[in-house]
Scaffold this motif. Structure first.
Motif, PDB file in Angstrom:
ATOM      1  N   THR A 112       0.871  -1.174   0.000  1.00 40.45           N
ATOM      2  CA  THR A 112       0.000   0.000   0.000  1.00 40.45           C
ATOM      3  C   THR A 112       0.908   1.223   0.000  1.00 40.45           C
ATOM      4  OG1 THR A 112      -0.118  -0.066   2.417  1.00 40.45           O
ATOM      5  CG2 THR A 112      -1.899  -1.126   1.201  1.00 40.45           C
ATOM      6  N   LYS A 113       0.483   2.274  -0.679  1.00 40.85           N
ATOM      7  CA  LYS A 113       1.379   3.412  -0.903  1.00 40.85           C
ATOM      8  C   LYS A 113       0.751   4.704  -0.391  1.00 40.85           C
ATOM      9  CE  LYS A 113       3.390   1.347  -5.065  1.00 40.85           C
ATOM     10  NZ  LYS A 113       4.809   1.398  -4.766  1.00 40.85           N
ATOM     11  N   TYR A 114       1.593   5.543   0.190  1.00 44.27           N
ATOM     12  CA  TYR A 114       1.138   6.819   0.743  1.00 44.27           C
ATOM     13  C   TYR A 114       2.201   7.885   0.487  1.00 44.27           C
ATOM     14  CZ  TYR A 114      -1.536   3.438   3.537  1.00 44.27           C
ATOM     15  OH  TYR A 114      -2.320   2.388   3.947  1.00 44.27           O
ATOM     16  N   ILE A 115       1.731   9.130   0.378  1.00 45.75           N
ATOM     17  CA  ILE A 115       2.639  10.282   0.419  1.00 45.75           C
ATOM     18  C   ILE A 115       2.491  10.898   1.798  1.00 45.75           C
ATOM     19  CG2 ILE A 115       3.094  12.594  -0.485  1.00 45.75           C
ATOM     20  CD1 ILE A 115       2.205  11.556  -3.219  1.00 45.75           C
ATOM     21  N   ALA A 116       3.615  11.179   2.442  1.00 47.01           N
ATOM     22  CA  ALA A 116       3.572  11.686   3.815  1.00 47.01           C
ATOM     23  C   ALA A 116       4.491  12.885   3.992  1.00 47.01           C
ATOM     24  CB  ALA A 116       3.978  10.580   4.791  1.00 47.01           C
ATOM     25  N   HIS A 117       4.107  13.769   4.913  1.00 54.27           N
ATOM     26  CA  HIS A 117       4.968  14.877   5.331  1.00 54.27           C
ATOM     27  C   HIS A 117       5.872  14.387   6.456  1.00 54.27           C
ATOM     28  CE1 HIS A 117       2.898  17.903   2.968  1.00 54.27           C
ATOM     29  NE2 HIS A 117       1.739  17.465   3.428  1.00 54.27           N
ATOM     30  N   LYS A 135       4.002  -3.023   3.395  1.00 47.46           N
ATOM     31  CA  LYS A 135       3.675  -4.351   2.866  1.00 47.46           C
ATOM     32  C   LYS A 135       2.227  -4.693   3.170  1.00 47.46           C
ATOM     33  CE  LYS A 135       5.881  -8.792   2.160  1.00 47.46           C
ATOM     34  NZ  LYS A 135       7.023  -9.655   2.495  1.00 47.46           N
ATOM     35  N   LYS A 136       1.541  -5.239   2.167  1.00 47.92           N
ATOM     36  CA  LYS A 136       0.117  -5.535   2.317  1.00 47.92           C
ATOM     37  C   LYS A 136      -0.125  -6.597   3.379  1.00 47.92           C
ATOM     38  CE  LYS A 136      -1.894  -4.307  -2.153  1.00 47.92           C
ATOM     39  NZ  LYS A 136      -2.609  -4.815  -3.346  1.00 47.92           N
ATOM     40  N   ASP A 137      -1.182  -6.360   4.165  1.00 44.52           N
ATOM     41  CA  ASP A 137      -1.608  -7.309   5.190  1.00 44.52           C
ATOM     42  C   ASP A 137      -3.110  -7.127   5.371  1.00 44.52           C
ATOM     43  OD1 ASP A 137      -2.155  -8.836   7.425  1.00 44.52           O
ATOM     44  OD2 ASP A 137      -0.318  -8.263   8.486  1.00 44.52           O
ATOM     45  N   SER A 138      -3.871  -8.144   4.975  1.00 41.13           N
ATOM     46  CA  SER A 138      -5.336  -8.035   4.996  1.00 41.13           C
ATOM     47  C   SER A 138      -5.897  -7.899   6.403  1.00 41.13           C
ATOM     48  CB  SER A 138      -5.961  -9.260   4.315  1.00 41.13           C
ATOM     49  OG  SER A 138      -5.553 -10.452   4.963  1.00 41.13           O
ATOM     50  N   THR A 139      -5.087  -8.243   7.424  1.00 47.35           N
ATOM     51  CA  THR A 139      -5.581  -8.168   8.808  1.00 47.35           C
ATOM     52  C   THR A 139      -5.381  -6.786   9.420  1.00 47.35           C
ATOM     53  OG1 THR A 139      -3.461  -8.901   9.744  1.00 47.35           O
ATOM     54  CG2 THR A 139      -5.048 -10.614   9.123  1.00 47.35           C
ATOM     55  N   LYS A 140      -4.648  -5.922   8.724  1.00 52.17           N
ATOM     56  CA  LYS A 140      -4.323  -4.611   9.279  1.00 52.17           C
ATOM     57  C   LYS A 140      -5.188  -3.518   8.642  1.00 52.17           C
ATOM     58  CE  LYS A 140      -0.924  -6.159  11.848  1.00 52.17           C
ATOM     59  NZ  LYS A 140      -0.975  -6.136  13.309  1.00 52.17           N
ATOM     60  N   THR A 141      -5.485  -2.501   9.432  1.00 48.08           N
ATOM     61  CA  THR A 141      -6.270  -1.360   8.956  1.00 48.08           C
ATOM     62  C   THR A 141      -5.383  -0.423   8.144  1.00 48.08           C
ATOM     63  OG1 THR A 141      -7.619  -1.483  10.951  1.00 48.08           O
ATOM     64  CG2 THR A 141      -7.783   0.531   9.652  1.00 48.08           C
ATOM     65  N   LEU A 142      -5.899   0.058   7.026  1.00 49.00           N
ATOM     66  CA  LEU A 142      -5.138   0.979   6.192  1.00 49.00           C
ATOM     67  C   LEU A 142      -5.024   2.342   6.862  1.00 49.00           C
ATOM     68  CD1 LEU A 142      -6.693   0.180   2.689  1.00 49.00           C
ATOM     69  CD2 LEU A 142      -4.534  -0.660   3.620  1.00 49.00           C
ATOM     70  N   LEU A 143      -3.923   3.025   6.586  1.00 42.78           N
ATOM     71  CA  LEU A 143      -3.745   4.373   7.126  1.00 42.78           C
ATOM     72  C   LEU A 143      -4.639   5.354   6.382  1.00 42.78           C
ATOM     73  CD1 LEU A 143       0.161   4.429   7.481  1.00 42.78           C
ATOM     74  CD2 LEU A 143      -1.528   4.102   9.290  1.00 42.78           C
ATOM     75  N   PHE A 183      10.438   1.414   2.635  1.00 44.05           N
ATOM     76  CA  PHE A 183       9.672   0.171   2.566  1.00 44.05           C
ATOM     77  C   PHE A 183       9.635  -0.418   3.974  1.00 44.05           C
ATOM     78  CE2 PHE A 183      11.165   0.779  -1.727  1.00 44.05           C
ATOM     79  CZ  PHE A 183      10.109   0.354  -2.522  1.00 44.05           C
ATOM     80  N   ILE A 184       8.429  -0.624   4.488  1.00 48.33           N
ATOM     81  CA  ILE A 184       8.302  -1.137   5.858  1.00 48.33           C
ATOM     82  C   ILE A 184       7.191  -2.174   5.940  1.00 48.33           C
ATOM     83  CG2 ILE A 184       9.231   0.869   7.088  1.00 48.33           C
ATOM     84  CD1 ILE A 184       6.434   1.961   7.379  1.00 48.33           C
ATOM     85  N   ASN A 185       7.294  -3.042   6.962  1.00 51.24           N
ATOM     86  CA  ASN A 185       6.232  -3.986   7.293  1.00 51.24           C
ATOM     87  C   ASN A 185       5.319  -3.355   8.340  1.00 51.24           C
ATOM     88  OD1 ASN A 185       7.245  -6.085   5.602  1.00 51.24           O
ATOM     89  ND2 ASN A 185       8.795  -6.531   7.177  1.00 51.24           N
ATOM     90  N   HIS A 186       4.220  -4.023   8.647  1.00 48.69           N
ATOM     91  CA  HIS A 186       3.264  -3.463   9.606  1.00 48.69           C
ATOM     92  C   HIS A 186       3.816  -3.424  11.031  1.00 48.69           C
ATOM     93  CE1 HIS A 186      -0.506  -2.629   7.457  1.00 48.69           C
ATOM     94  NE2 HIS A 186      -0.060  -3.517   6.594  1.00 48.69           N
ATOM     95  N   ASN A 187       4.820  -4.252  11.301  1.00 50.04           N
ATOM     96  CA  ASN A 187       5.410  -4.229  12.645  1.00 50.04           C
ATOM     97  C   ASN A 187       6.565  -3.244  12.760  1.00 50.04           C
ATOM     98  OD1 ASN A 187       7.214  -5.577  11.031  1.00 50.04           O
ATOM     99  ND2 ASN A 187       7.514  -7.316  12.410  1.00 50.04           N
ATOM    100  N   GLU A 188       6.801  -2.463  11.692  1.00 55.54           N
ATOM    101  CA  GLU A 188       7.920  -1.523  11.688  1.00 55.54           C
ATOM    102  C   GLU A 188       7.469  -0.069  11.781  1.00 55.54           C
ATOM    103  OE1 GLU A 188      11.365  -3.876   9.204  1.00 55.54           O
ATOM    104  OE2 GLU A 188       9.787  -2.890   8.025  1.00 55.54           O
ATOM    105  N   TYR A 189       6.207   0.143  12.104  1.00 54.72           N
ATOM    106  CA  TYR A 189       5.739   1.506  12.344  1.00 54.72           C
ATOM    107  C   TYR A 189       4.716   1.485  13.470  1.00 54.72           C
ATOM    108  CZ  TYR A 189       1.267   0.649   9.939  1.00 54.72           C
ATOM    109  OH  TYR A 189       0.036   0.183   9.587  1.00 54.72           O
ATOM    110  N   LYS A 190       4.523   2.657  14.037  1.00 54.67           N
ATOM    111  CA  LYS A 190       3.564   2.787  15.139  1.00 54.67           C
ATOM    112  C   LYS A 190       2.697   4.013  14.881  1.00 54.67           C
ATOM    113  CE  LYS A 190       3.291   3.360  20.163  1.00 54.67           C
ATOM    114  NZ  LYS A 190       4.056   3.558  21.418  1.00 54.67           N
ATOM    115  N   THR A 191       1.369   3.823  14.959  1.00 60.14           N
ATOM    116  CA  THR A 191       0.443   4.933  14.773  1.00 60.14           C
ATOM    117  C   THR A 191       0.354   5.742  16.055  1.00 60.14           C
ATOM    118  OG1 THR A 191      -0.833   3.593  13.222  1.00 60.14           O
ATOM    119  CG2 THR A 191      -1.884   5.583  14.068  1.00 60.14           C
ATOM    120  N   LEU A 192       0.553   7.042  15.948  1.00 56.19           N
ATOM    121  CA  LEU A 192       0.548   7.926  17.114  1.00 56.19           C
ATOM    122  C   LEU A 192      -0.824   8.574  17.293  1.00 56.19           C
ATOM    123  CD1 LEU A 192       3.967   9.698  16.409  1.00 56.19           C
ATOM    124  CD2 LEU A 192       3.568   7.717  17.889  1.00 56.19           C
ATOM    125  N   VAL A 193      -0.964   9.305  18.377  1.00 53.53           N
ATOM    126  CA  VAL A 193      -2.201  10.045  18.628  1.00 53.53           C
ATOM    127  C   VAL A 193      -2.388  11.071  17.515  1.00 53.53           C
ATOM    128  CG1 VAL A 193      -3.419  11.589  20.209  1.00 53.53           C
ATOM    129  CG2 VAL A 193      -1.992   9.739  21.116  1.00 53.53           C
TER     130      VAL A 193
END
Length: 673
Positions: A112-117, A135-143, A183-193
């Motif tokens: 899945t691809k995103y542009i970010a600041h 990396k795509k993961d059907s069990t994870k929520t998209l940003l 390029f990151i997996n779902h366990n390589e980032y953390k969603t903040l407040v």
């Protein structure tokens, strides 16, 4: 056009464009902002005194110079690399990076691809944008837009195209000020407040709410995808087959919210609010309502760059039309271009920006001339003739540049436009009604069925037109200089048609001569060119031997697919040559008094050849150290057919033996001229 040349903002725009091009390609201005302020103040003081003493010639000279410099300055300022807080200045091997999602892109096969600041690197506040690949993961929520994310991965530079004339995604993103990716997996980032919600975030939330409401109803997958593109500016869910159908039918502009959609909405709103003109200050109220509603539609459509450009253009046209003067549309277009390029200078290099303005200029200049050739007496016939001339005029405006970029011409574009565009206004208005009723849960099933049927009918019509392959002209080669020469020819032919004077006739003849010179020069250059190209293709071998206007391709691919392989097709079209294909294995090639030895999986090679170029294919099991000591090669090339483990070993060996090594998967195609 003569009045347009006398319009001051046209001269401002021309100088601004020169400044943008100058800075973009030469980086002529490399100094900091203190120098900028000093130079601009010097210019302003100089102009003030020149004007005071009425030194007109000097004033005339320095005015365009200042405007050109403003173009340079605007391009310099908008480049994030010139900002001291640009995030790349603070990136190290260990990073704690906070980013905010700015845009959700169409996903790829694996990511899945995103542009970010990039908001912060470690403890430093930063600026700049980056491409995020998760990396795509059907069990994870998209940003979503405005989500704040914490990552530790080190950004990498974007990869240039690996083969000649392929689409340069790196250059495309660079024009949006994006130079790196992670390029990151779902366990390589953390969603903040989540922080403050931006206007883009509000737009995305509102659009998601609309999409959720529409999904409750019985629209098919293709119907929903087209509604999503047509009304919400989101093309992520359109299938590849449907997208190709619209492209081949010459109707792709229907799926992208652009000047066509905004122009139709402006026309409808102008008609609906026309009774307001009878009131005191009614024209002002009408114009304000139209502008507000246009920007409301832009908000719903996601405020993407293309939508903002189109709405800005037609905002100027709506305001200009309220003055009810001749040539006001041309002046409005020029003024909107000047404002857009001042705010976003790299819009100049955006294909959508170029096509939109060229299409509109084609319509306002060429369409009246075509329409006057025949004026039907019957109302319905008159409307279709008017639409026909509008389609032809728009194509006149964009044909050279569309051939330059896309290398094809849909011969039935008139048919698809005549069958769809007359009803597009109704489709848009019904669609807006469908969205409104869906949001308040009052959408009746009969309206769902009717609107779904209309969209399906449009899709089927486009699909049928796209299958008439004999009318689709493909692989049309056009160079940049040919394109420019064709535009000069069109401009001078137009001038000749309206003025019937000698000067434009001479200029038109000169443009024809220039075209012929370009054709002859390109042909001679093409005939003299000789080269060997080791193309990159994962797990495959593609070797091209170019001799003049013919490319002989040796490969191990399926013969059925090789002719349409993008790698070869792009090269063939852009070089304007023919290609021949063979599955023959080559052992030794003679080229410019040198030799190229191809070593395949058998690992057999001629030890009697000295100082050759070695090409390794199909992962041969050889002792590379012994080969280097025996043959003393000038260069070793490994293509995409080799195992990665072998590549890594060969790279280390060549480094030890001080022999140049080229792997096409990293450095791109290897070309021997």
């Amino acid at each position: 056009m003569k009045k347009l040349l006398q319009y001051s903002p046209f001269h401002f725009l021309s100088c601004l464009i020169i400044g943008i091009i100058l800075q973009f390609y030469t980086k002529i201005w490399k100094y900091d902002f203190i120098y900028l302020i000093f130079i601009i103040l010097t210019f302003l003081v100089l102009l003030f005194f020149l004007r005071k003493y009425n030194y007109r010639k000097l004033f005339t000279f320095f005015s365009p110079l200042l405007l050109t410099f403003i173009g340079v300055v605007s391009t310099f300022i908008h480049s994030p690399k010139n900002n001291i807080n640009y995030y790349q200045n603070y990136i190290s091997d260990k990073n704690k990076v906070t980013i905010t999602i700015a845009k959700v892109l169409k996903p790829g096969n694996y990511y899945t691809k995103y542009i970010a600041h990039v908001n912060q690197v470690n403890s430093t506040k930063t600026t700049g944008k980056i491409l995020i690949n998760i990396k795509k993961d059907s069990t994870k929520t998209l940003l979503k837009v405005d989500d704040r994310v914490f990552i530790t991965s080190k950004p990498k530079n974007l990869i240039p195209p690996l083969n000649p004339h392929q689409f340069d995604y790196k250059k495309y993103l660079a024009k949006q000020y994006i130079y790196q990716q992670v390029f990151i997996n779902h366990n390589e980032y953390k969603t903040l407040v989540k922080g403050k919600t931006s206007i883009y975030g509000f737009s995305a939330q509102f659009r998601n709410k609309i999409q959720t409401s529409l999904k409750k109803y019985s629209f098919s997958k293709d119907e929903f995808a087209v509604i999503n593109a047509l009304l919400l500016g989101q093309r992520q869910e359109i299938s590849k087959h449907l997208l190709e159908s619209y492209t081949n039918a010459g109707a792709i502009h229907i799926l992208a919210i652009s000047g066509l959609h905004i122009g139709i909405i402006l026309l409808i709103l102008s008609t609906l609010f026309k009774p307001l003109e009878r009131l005191k200050n009614g024209l002002l109220v009408k114009t304000m309502l139209i502008v507000v509603l246009l920007w409301a539609f832009a908000f719903v459509a996601g405020l993407s760059a293309s939508v903002v450009r189109a709405v800005t253009m037609f905002t100027f046209i709506a305001i200009g039309a309220s003055f009810k003067k001749k040539k006001i549309i041309e002046f409005s277009l020029i003024s909107s271009m000047f404002l857009l390029l001042l705010i976003k200078p790299l819009f100049l290099f955006d294909v959508g920006f170029q096509l939109s303005y060229l299409a509109v200029f084609g319509i306002i200049w060429v369409q009246p001339l075509l329409y006057k050739l025949w004026i039907p007496k019957f109302w319905l016939l008159d409307k279709f003739w008017s639409l026909f001339t509008v389609s032809i005029a728009a194509q006149v405006g964009i044909l050279p540049i569309s051939l330059y970029y896309f290398h094809q011409f849909p011969g039935l574009f008139i048919l698809s436009n005549l069958l769809i565009i007359p009803f597009l206004g109704g489709i848009l208005m019904i669609g807006i009604l469908v969205i409104f009723l869906a949001l308040i849960n009052l959408l009746p099933k009969i309206l769902v069925d009717v609107y779904g049927f209309i969209i399906s009918l449009m899709n089927n019509l486009v699909n049928w037109v796209s299958k008439q392959e004999s009318f689709l002209l493909q692989e049309i080669s056009m160079s940049f200089y040919e394109m420019m020469a064709w535009y000069f020819f069109i401009i001078f032919a137009y001038q000749l048609f309206i003025s019937k004077k000698v000067k434009p006739f001479i200029l038109m003849l000169l443009s024809i001569i220039v075209l012929q010179i370009i054709f002859i020069f390109d042909k001679n250059k093409r005939q003299l060119k000789q080269e060997i190209i080791v193309f990159h293709k994962s797990r495959k071998t593609i070797l091209g031997l170019r001799n003049g206007a013919t490319l002989n391709v040796f490969h191990n691919l399926d013969s059925f697919n090789i002719n349409n392989l993008k790698t070869i097709k792009s090269y063939r079209i852009n070089e304007n040559i023919k290609s021949r294909f063979s599955t023959k294995n080559l052992d030794i090639l003679n080229f410019n008094s040198g030799k190229i030895i191809c070593i395949d999986s058998l690992g057999v090679y001629n030890i009697g050849v000295k100082n050759p170029i070695i090409m390794l294919q199909y992962s041969p099991k050889i002792n590379l150290t012994r080969l280097i000591q025996t043959l003393k090669p000038k260069q070793i090339i490994a293509d995409g057919s080799n195992y990665k483990s072998y590549i890594n070993y060969w790279k280390i060996t060549c480094k030890k033996q001080k022999t140049p090594f080229h792997y096409t998967g990293q450095k791109g195609a290897f070309i021997i001229n």
